[in-house]
Design a protein around this motif. Structure first.
Motif, PDB file in Angstrom:
ATOM      1  N   LEU A   1      19.561  43.122  97.479  1.00 15.86           N
ATOM      2  CA  LEU A   1      18.990  43.326  98.807  1.00 15.86           C
ATOM      3  C   LEU A   1      18.083  42.133  99.091  1.00 15.86           C
ATOM      4  CD1 LEU A   1      18.236  44.923 101.334  1.00 15.86           C
ATOM      5  CD2 LEU A   1      16.760  46.353  99.924  1.00 15.86           C
ATOM      6  N   ILE A   2      18.425  41.352 100.116  1.00 17.74           N
ATOM      7  CA  ILE A   2      17.765  40.066 100.346  1.00 17.74           C
ATOM      8  C   ILE A   2      17.044  40.082 101.685  1.00 17.74           C
ATOM      9  CG2 ILE A   2      18.113  37.572 100.550  1.00 17.74           C
ATOM     10  CD1 ILE A   2      20.645  37.952  98.818  1.00 17.74           C
ATOM     11  N   ARG A   3      15.796  39.622 101.665  1.00 17.17           N
ATOM     12  CA  ARG A   3      14.981  39.551 102.875  1.00 17.17           C
ATOM     13  C   ARG A   3      14.371  38.144 102.971  1.00 17.17           C
ATOM     14  NH1 ARG A   3      11.665  45.034 103.736  1.00 17.17           N
ATOM     15  NH2 ARG A   3      12.618  44.749 105.807  1.00 17.17           N
TER      16      ARG A   3
ATOM     17  N   ASP B   1      17.483  40.414 107.160  1.00 19.55           N
ATOM     18  CA  ASP B   1      17.826  41.394 106.131  1.00 19.55           C
ATOM     19  C   ASP B   1      19.335  41.471 105.958  1.00 19.55           C
ATOM     20  OD1 ASP B   1      15.240  42.399 105.422  1.00 19.55           O
ATOM     21  OD2 ASP B   1      15.179  43.477 107.332  1.00 19.55           O
ATOM     22  N   PHE B   2      19.788  41.469 104.709  1.00 16.76           N
ATOM     23  CA  PHE B   2      21.221  41.616 104.454  1.00 16.76           C
ATOM     24  C   PHE B   2      21.452  41.966 102.995  1.00 16.76           C
ATOM     25  CE2 PHE B   2      20.170  37.262 103.462  1.00 16.76           C
ATOM     26  CZ  PHE B   2      20.979  36.895 102.406  1.00 16.76           C
ATOM     27  N   MET B   3      22.653  42.452 102.715  1.00 17.95           N
ATOM     28  CA  MET B   3      23.114  42.675 101.357  1.00 17.95           C
ATOM     29  C   MET B   3      24.438  41.942 101.218  1.00 17.95           C
ATOM     30  SD  MET B   3      22.217  46.735 100.803  1.00 17.95           S
ATOM     31  CE  MET B   3      22.326  46.679  98.994  1.00 17.95           C
ATOM     32  N   LEU B   4      24.524  41.058 100.257  1.00 21.26           N
ATOM     33  CA  LEU B   4      25.756  40.310 100.024  1.00 21.26           C
ATOM     34  C   LEU B   4      26.814  41.263  99.489  1.00 21.26           C
ATOM     35  CD1 LEU B   4      26.922  37.413 100.079  1.00 21.26           C
ATOM     36  CD2 LEU B   4      26.266  37.230  97.675  1.00 21.26           C
ATOM     37  N   PRO B   5      28.035  41.306 100.116  1.00 14.33           N
ATOM     38  CA  PRO B   5      29.094  42.172  99.589  1.00 14.33           C
ATOM     39  C   PRO B   5      29.178  42.077  98.080  1.00 14.33           C
ATOM     40  CG  PRO B   5      29.817  41.206 101.627  1.00 14.33           C
ATOM     41  CD  PRO B   5      28.460  40.591 101.316  1.00 14.33           C
TER      42      PRO B   5
ATOM     43  N   PRO C   1      19.317  35.637  88.742  1.00 11.97           N
ATOM     44  CA  PRO C   1      18.731  35.255  90.032  1.00 11.97           C
ATOM     45  C   PRO C   1      19.808  34.913  91.061  1.00 11.97           C
ATOM     46  CG  PRO C   1      17.642  34.110  88.212  1.00 11.97           C
ATOM     47  CD  PRO C   1      18.859  34.763  87.640  1.00 11.97           C
ATOM     48  N   VAL C   2      19.466  35.106  92.328  1.00 16.16           N
ATOM     49  CA  VAL C   2      20.365  34.816  93.444  1.00 16.16           C
ATOM     50  C   VAL C   2      19.713  33.740  94.314  1.00 16.16           C
ATOM     51  CG1 VAL C   2      21.410  35.748  95.546  1.00 16.16           C
ATOM     52  CG2 VAL C   2      21.376  37.120  93.447  1.00 16.16           C
ATOM     53  N   ASP C   3      20.494  32.756  94.735  1.00 22.85           N
ATOM     54  CA  ASP C   3      20.016  31.762  95.688  1.00 22.85           C
ATOM     55  C   ASP C   3      20.068  32.406  97.070  1.00 22.85           C
ATOM     56  OD1 ASP C   3      19.794  29.748  97.611  1.00 22.85           O
ATOM     57  OD2 ASP C   3      20.782  28.256  96.353  1.00 22.85           O
ATOM     58  N   PRO C   4      18.930  32.763  97.651  1.00 25.03           N
ATOM     59  CA  PRO C   4      18.948  33.529  98.899  1.00 25.03           C
ATOM     60  C   PRO C   4      19.587  32.789 100.073  1.00 25.03           C
ATOM     61  CG  PRO C   4      16.710  32.845  98.339  1.00 25.03           C
ATOM     62  CD  PRO C   4      17.559  32.534  97.161  1.00 25.03           C
ATOM     63  N   GLU C   5      19.382  31.499 100.188  1.00 25.43           N
ATOM     64  CA  GLU C   5      19.968  30.756 101.302  1.00 25.43           C
ATOM     65  C   GLU C   5      21.484  30.663 101.162  1.00 25.43           C
ATOM     66  OE1 GLU C   5      18.662  29.841 103.988  1.00 25.43           O
ATOM     67  OE2 GLU C   5      16.497  29.832 103.639  1.00 25.43           O
ATOM     68  N   ALA C   6      21.956  30.406  99.949  1.00 23.40           N
ATOM     69  CA  ALA C   6      23.398  30.367  99.712  1.00 23.40           C
ATOM     70  C   ALA C   6      24.012  31.741  99.927  1.00 23.40           C
ATOM     71  CB  ALA C   6      23.687  29.871  98.296  1.00 23.40           C
TER      72      ALA C   6
ATOM     73  N   LEU D   1      22.912  34.019 102.021  1.00 21.85           N
ATOM     74  CA  LEU D   1      22.969  34.246 103.463  1.00 21.85           C
ATOM     75  C   LEU D   1      24.197  33.569 104.064  1.00 21.85           C
ATOM     76  CD1 LEU D   1      21.842  35.193 106.167  1.00 21.85           C
ATOM     77  CD2 LEU D   1      20.382  33.143 106.180  1.00 21.85           C
ATOM     78  N   GLU D   2      24.424  32.333 103.678  1.00 24.88           N
ATOM     79  CA  GLU D   2      25.578  31.605 104.192  1.00 24.88           C
ATOM     80  C   GLU D   2      26.881  32.306 103.810  1.00 24.88           C
ATOM     81  OE1 GLU D   2      27.623  27.146 103.838  1.00 24.88           O
ATOM     82  OE2 GLU D   2      25.588  27.510 103.061  1.00 24.88           O
ATOM     83  N   ALA D   3      26.958  32.772 102.561  1.00 26.46           N
ATOM     84  CA  ALA D   3      28.170  33.451 102.091  1.00 26.46           C
ATOM     85  C   ALA D   3      28.369  34.785 102.806  1.00 26.46           C
ATOM     86  CB  ALA D   3      28.093  33.664 100.580  1.00 26.46           C
ATOM     87  N   CYS D   4      27.270  35.491 103.057  1.00 22.32           N
ATOM     88  CA  CYS D   4      27.351  36.783 103.727  1.00 22.32           C
ATOM     89  C   CYS D   4      27.838  36.616 105.167  1.00 22.32           C
ATOM     90  CB  CYS D   4      25.991  37.479 103.701  1.00 22.32           C
ATOM     91  SG  CYS D   4      26.017  39.190 104.261  1.00 22.32           S
ATOM     92  N   VAL D   5      27.265  35.673 105.872  1.00 19.31           N
ATOM     93  CA  VAL D   5      27.684  35.409 107.248  1.00 19.31           C
ATOM     94  C   VAL D   5      29.161  35.027 107.285  1.00 19.31           C
ATOM     95  CG1 VAL D   5      27.408  33.839 109.208  1.00 19.31           C
ATOM     96  CG2 VAL D   5      25.381  34.804 108.090  1.00 19.31           C
ATOM     97  N   GLN D   6      29.576  34.172 106.353  1.00 23.05           N
ATOM     98  CA  GLN D   6      30.969  33.733 106.322  1.00 23.05           C
ATOM     99  C   GLN D   6      31.907  34.903 106.027  1.00 23.05           C
ATOM    100  OE1 GLN D   6      31.766  30.458 107.085  1.00 23.05           O
ATOM    101  NE2 GLN D   6      33.802  31.372 107.325  1.00 23.05           N
ATOM    102  N   PHE D   7      31.501  35.777 105.099  1.00 19.36           N
ATOM    103  CA  PHE D   7      32.322  36.941 104.758  1.00 19.36           C
ATOM    104  C   PHE D   7      32.592  37.797 105.992  1.00 19.36           C
ATOM    105  CE2 PHE D   7      32.401  41.511 103.930  1.00 19.36           C
ATOM    106  CZ  PHE D   7      33.467  41.620 103.050  1.00 19.36           C
ATOM    107  N   TRP D   8      31.536  38.148 106.721  1.00 27.29           N
ATOM    108  CA  TRP D   8      31.699  39.042 107.861  1.00 27.29           C
ATOM    109  C   TRP D   8      32.443  38.363 109.003  1.00 27.29           C
ATOM    110  CZ3 TRP D   8      31.558  43.994 107.516  1.00 27.29           C
ATOM    111  CH2 TRP D   8      30.779  44.593 106.532  1.00 27.29           C
ATOM    112  N   ARG D   9      32.192  37.087 109.234  1.00 28.78           N
ATOM    113  CA  ARG D   9      32.883  36.420 110.338  1.00 28.78           C
ATOM    114  C   ARG D   9      34.362  36.204 110.034  1.00 28.78           C
ATOM    115  NH1 ARG D   9      27.934  32.445 112.415  1.00 28.78           N
ATOM    116  NH2 ARG D   9      26.835  34.156 113.480  1.00 28.78           N
TER     117      ARG D   9
END
Length: 639
Positions: A100-102, A89-93, A190-195, A197-205
């Motif tokens: 809201l992506i699951r 579960d995450f929300m892209l900034p 539409p949002v590419d959920p896998e992309a 996720l990758e962008a969200c992880v990169q943002f926070w890290r």
């Protein structure tokens, strides 16, 4: 039954946030902002008031969860007799839309999954009109609000609930994307959920990688910083106290308040936590938000504001929500915004001085406004107020409020001394000395060797623990040491600190509440200040142990039942955690930073040789100074 508060995890996009239960149910989400109406309000009611459940169909043998390291991406893993699946579960900034992506990933074997989407706008009151678009998108519309769900899973409607059932096998991923948009605009793209996720992880890290969190409590500090970032409304820089409303301070009681706003009194400790952790962009944005929010007539300054600086926070009650653990009323808005609370002026002036010291803004930035604020404080510091805890009882001459009036003059004087800013420094020095003398005469209980909660009172207030931290007294002052000992005797319950004794204090509400966690962190800081380092370490470890499995803290702790209570997650609790960890592990400590602004010494004279007896002189202080006070309506809230 309401799920335990500690069973929830937080996700968000830096403009709003959602609470995800251990069972895979999102039970709270306000869209599109922190203070918007909730579209999932099951947290304060039942599933019929809105939620999004995504979980294993069969009973799970084991459920575990974690945040992906250094991120706000939540993983919940369900292990059943047939296999294992992980829910991400995450929300892209926030970009142009809020998504809201699951993602459901198969880990081992096969797992039968089910989904129930119950969208209820208006805090559970409004059932939207649902339609299926040509591309398979499910659109839900009600008044100004629209949500669109995209997933390859077959959906069907039943009793105003959108449902799905599917089986996930090892190596497979099933995405669900719920997007929000105003109903008068086209459906969000539409949002590419896998992309995503990758962008969200990169943002926070990337963000956490720039912080300064080295030391024995690095992970706890980092998680608290991520939480503060998640509670920051990115467009303005305002930091909400919590993303929730009406989670009770006492189960079944009326102490239920809306915390989706920004408090002035949290400002200095928040700023120090951010600056000391190297989070300068957010610290600068917070300082700038404060300056914009309070701009205007100083007489109209509020103790809290909306996330964009809004002043009208009208309080009302939701009759159709039963409340968490049947704690009523459920309140929206906050009437305490109309109270006169003297301490916030000192808090604001301290924040501006710390910001100057940290070079967050030019020294002269906002100074003319600050001079006007001091003119106002000079006129009203001698008046009673409703205090730091926003009581609903009668206004009093609260000692901590007077201390913070002293802080206001002290920081204004320091600004002139160091930066050469214009101002009536001689007059302010006289007033600073006068306030200090008055507090020592009327706010100190010589018989018990402790400062008191208010002039003439025999009760205590945990905010007195901050007297040395703000520089009013030296840490080694016998009066301060005596105050710590008195608070240990009277407000320390099962190792945690109460704000005050609700059974002895007329705060306008029924007595009883949990231990306020920020106060417990203040006690740990006080221990450090007086050299009781072992006690400080023990208390800090105890506080760290009550975080939930994801490292989150609520506003309070119910010592009788051993559980978190109050709005969640609470920014001020996490600010306290960060500062206490720094106080115990760094040579430059937030407590000393605040007391010795710009490197100057503590402005605290020695204890008087003949202190006043308890209550002596209080009668003549009923309305000290003879000024006309701007009376504000009693609050419908006691924080």
């Amino acid at each position: 039954m309401s799920a335990p508060i500690e069973s929830y995890g937080l996700i968000g996009d830096c403009q709003t946030s959602a609470l995800v239960g251990l069972d895979g149910s999102i039970d709270w989400l306000c869209w599109p902002r922190f203070d918007s109406d909730a579209c999932f309000a099951a947290l304060l009611g039942t599933a019929s008031h809105g939620r999004w459940l995504l979980t294993a169909s069969d009973d799970a043998v084991e459920v575990s969860r974690r945040y992906l390291p250094d991120t706000l991406v939540l993983e919940t893993t369900f292990k059943t007799e047939t296999g294992t699946a992980t829910l991400i579960d995450f929300m892209l900034p926030r970009g142009r839309t809020s998504d809201l992506i699951r993602l459901v990933r198969g880990v081992e074997g096969e797992v039968a999954m089910c989904m129930e989407l119950v969208l209820r706008f208006g805090y559970g009151a409004t059932i939207p009109w649902v339609s299926r678009l040509e591309d398979g998108t499910m659109r839900a519309v009600a008044g100004p609000d629209m949500a669109a769900l995209r997933t390859p899973v077959t959906l069907w409607g039943e009793n105003f609930i959108t449902r799905a059932m599917f089986t996930i096998a090892k190596g497979e991923t099933m995405p669900f994307v719920l997007s929000y948009g105003p109903s008068h605009l086209p459906v969000p793209e539409p949002v590419d959920p896998e992309a995503a996720l990758e962008a969200c992880v990169q943002f926070w890290r990337d963000w956490t990688g720039a912080t300064k969190t080295d030391g024995p409590h690095a992970e706890a500090i980092k998680r608290s910083l991520i939480t503060l970032k998640a509670l920051t409304y990115a467009p303005s820089g305002g930091i909400v106290a919590a993303p929730t409303t009406s989670l009770p301070e006492q189960a079944g009681g009326p102490r239920n308040w809306d915390y989706r706003y920004c408090w002035i009194r949290d400002s200095t400790l928040t700023l120090l936590a951010l600056m000391n952790a190297g989070v300068y962009d957010e610290a600068t944005a917070w300082r700038d938000w404060l300056q914009r929010a309070v701009a205007g007539d100083p007489a109209d300054m509020q103790i809290m504001y909306g996330i964009m600086g809004e002043r009208r926070l009208t309080e009302w009650e939701i009759g159709w929500l039963p409340g968490y653990l049947e704690s009523k009323p459920v309140r929206i808005g906050n009437a305490a915004s109309t109270q006169f609370q003297l301490d916030v002026y000192g808090e604001l002036m301290d924040t501006f001085e710390q910001a100057r010291n940290g070079a967050l803004a030019p020294p002269e930035s906002g100074w003319s406004l600050q001079v006007e604020l001091m003119t106002h404080v000079d006129q009203y510091w001698s008046q009673p107020d409703y205090g730091i805890w926003e009581t609903r009882g009668p206004p009093l001459h609260f000692v901590y409020s007077k201390v913070m009036a002293w802080v206001a003059f002290d920081r204004a004087i320091k600004a002139i001394e160091r930066y050469g800013l214009p101002g009536p420094i001689d007059e302010w020095r006289v007033t600073r000395t006068r306030i200090h003398a008055e507090i020592c005469e009327h706010g100190f209980d010589a018989e018990r060797n402790t400062f008191r909660s208010a002039y003439g009172e025999t009760t205590l207030d945990a905010s007195l623990l901050l007297m040395a931290q703000v520089g009013f007294v030296a840490p080694k002052d016998p009066r301060y040491i005596g105050t710590i000992e008195a608070i240990e005797r009277e407000l320390l319950v099962d190792g945690f600190v109460k704000r005050y004794n609700t059974h002895e204090t007329d705060d306008g509400l029924e007595p009883g509440e949990g231990a306020f966690l920020a106060c417990s962190f203040w006690l740990a800081d006080a221990y450090v200040s007086v050299g009781r380092h072992n006690d400080a370490h023990k208390l800090l470890e105890r506080l760290l142990s009550i975080r939930n499995d994801l490292g989150l803290l609520a506003e309070e702790y119910d010592t009788a039942n051993g559980r978190l209570i109050g709005n969640f997650p609470q920014a001020f609790s996490h600010v306290g955690l960060i500062n206490s960890c720094f106080n115990l592990t760094r040579a430059i400590r937030p407590a000393e930073q605040r007391a010795k602004v710009n490197g100057s010494g503590v402005q605290a004279p020695e204890a008087p040789k003949k202190p006043q007896r308890p209550g002596k002189g209080h009668e003549k202080m009923a309305e000290p100074g003879g000024h006309h006070v701007r009376r504000r309506a009693p609050s419908a809230r006691a924080r």
